[in-house]
Write a protein that holds these residues in place. Structure first.
Motif, short mmCIF file in Angstrom:
data_model
loop_
_atom_site.label_atom_id
_atom_site.label_comp_id
_atom_site.label_asym_id
_atom_site.label_seq_id
_atom_site.Cartn_x
_atom_site.Cartn_y
_atom_site.Cartn_z
N GLY A 153 0.80 -1.22 0.00
CA GLY A 153 0.00 0.00 0.00
C GLY A 153 0.84 1.27 0.00
N ARG A 154 0.52 2.17 -0.92
CA ARG A 154 1.14 3.49 -1.05
C ARG A 154 2.65 3.42 -1.28
N THR A 155 3.12 2.33 -1.90
CA THR A 155 4.54 2.19 -2.23
C THR A 155 4.67 1.59 -3.62
N HIS A 156 5.91 1.48 -4.08
CA HIS A 156 6.23 0.69 -5.26
C HIS A 156 7.15 -0.46 -4.88
N ARG A 157 6.97 -0.95 -3.67
CA ARG A 157 7.70 -2.14 -3.20
C ARG A 157 6.84 -3.36 -3.49
N ALA A 250 8.76 2.63 -22.56
CA ALA A 250 10.12 3.03 -22.20
C ALA A 250 10.16 4.30 -21.36
N ARG A 251 8.98 4.80 -21.00
CA ARG A 251 8.93 6.08 -20.28
C ARG A 251 9.15 5.88 -18.78
N ASN A 252 9.64 6.91 -18.14
CA ASN A 252 9.76 6.93 -16.69
C ASN A 252 8.43 7.40 -16.12
N THR A 253 7.52 6.43 -15.90
CA THR A 253 6.14 6.77 -15.57
C THR A 253 5.53 5.67 -14.73
N ASN A 254 4.46 6.03 -14.02
CA ASN A 254 3.69 5.03 -13.29
C ASN A 254 2.63 4.36 -14.15
#
Length: 286
Positions: A153-157, A250-254
């Motif tokens: 939750g609320r992370t990109h882990r 390839a973008r730096n995006t979520n």
């Protein structure tokens, strides 16, 4: 009197908020507690205190509420995919009926005392493994093994989840097979911090009526090493796979999907029926 961070108190959970957190009231303030069930008596610790409400966590369950059950998933607490695995299905349906009532009262401003709300229509079966689409981030665990799972939750882990209870078993098996293939061929997951690596997400879709399966790998470039071998491996093991694709992002995006898709195997879509209408579904379909 405002609550303060790390303040500890005993309280009873009254109901659930729309995001599945338990709600208690302490010193006139609402406290939102993830993982709590209605009727739970808990020892709660404040983790964030705001002017008129606060967020807490469970330090101990002193007495479980009547709707609390033992979760059937080992990682449902840290995983950001499920928030109600600790509730019985009847309690979940009752809570969701309450969400509708609360929306009319709190957001709509209606006097709901004169309204009659029909209860949520409960499923008679398929209360697990019912989802037909899943998007799994790919990464490395603490030991350097390739894993798929869901973000905490609320992370990109990534919390590894090889046996998700929400999606069909066959989609779990495909995800695990892909992890093994990536590891065996040194195909690296994308690293958000460094911008290096190839595979960002595994996107799987299964036709509800047709049973056809789409496998889409979201990668930073269109060329995947050992692509032909991967197609042979997957289609030999999973006969319902109808198409295998690479989507390029390839973008730096979520944002998960890019606009460019290449077909490695099959027609580039699966066929299914929605409301009696034949449809073709690809990675960019809703």
């Amino acid at each position: 009197m405002s609550l303060k961070k790390n303040q500890i108190f005993e309280t009873t959970i009254e109901n659930l908020s729309s995001d599945g957190s338990g709600v208690a009231h302490v010193e006139g303030q609402a406290v939102f507690v993830p993982g709590a069930a209605p009727g739970d008596v808990i020892r709660c610790r404040i983790v964030k205190a705001l002017k008129s409400y606060a967020f807490g966590r469970i330090d101990a369950i002193l007495a479980p509420g009547p709707g609390r059950v033992a979760p059937d998933c080992a990682v449902c607490t840290p995983c950001g995919g499920c928030g109600l695995r600790h509730l019985s299905y009847a309690t979940e349906c009752e809570a969701k009926t309450g969400f509708v009532r609360d929306a009319f009262a709190r957001l709509g401003g209606f006097d709901v005392s004169s309204f009659e709300f029909s209860p949520v229509l409960a499923l008679t079966d398929h209360t697990a493994h019912y989802r037909n689409k899943v998007q799994l981030p790919v990464g490395l665990d603490a030991d350097g093994h390739v894993v798929t799972g869901f973000y905490a939750g609320r992370t990109h882990r990534i919390v590894p989840c090889p046996d998700c209870k929400l999606q069909p078993d066959v989609l779990n098996e495909i995800g695990n097979t892909l992890c093994d293939f990536f590891a065996a061929h040194n195909i690296q997951p994308y690293d958000e911090q460094t911008g290096k690596g190839l595979v960002r997400h595994v996107f799987l879709r299964r036709g509800v009526h047709s049973g056809q399966i789409m496998v889409c790998l979201v990668c930073t470039r269109a060329k995947l090493p050992h692509a032909e071998e991967l197609c042979r491996t997957l289609t030999a093991q999973f006969s319902d796979i109808a198409t295998i694709l690479i989507n390029v992002n390839a973008r730096n995006t979520n944002v998960i999907l890019g606009s460019e898709t290449h077909t490695l195997y099959g027609p580039g879509f699966i066929e299914d029926t929605l409301c009696g209408v034949p449809v073709q579904l690809g990675p960019l379909s809703f």
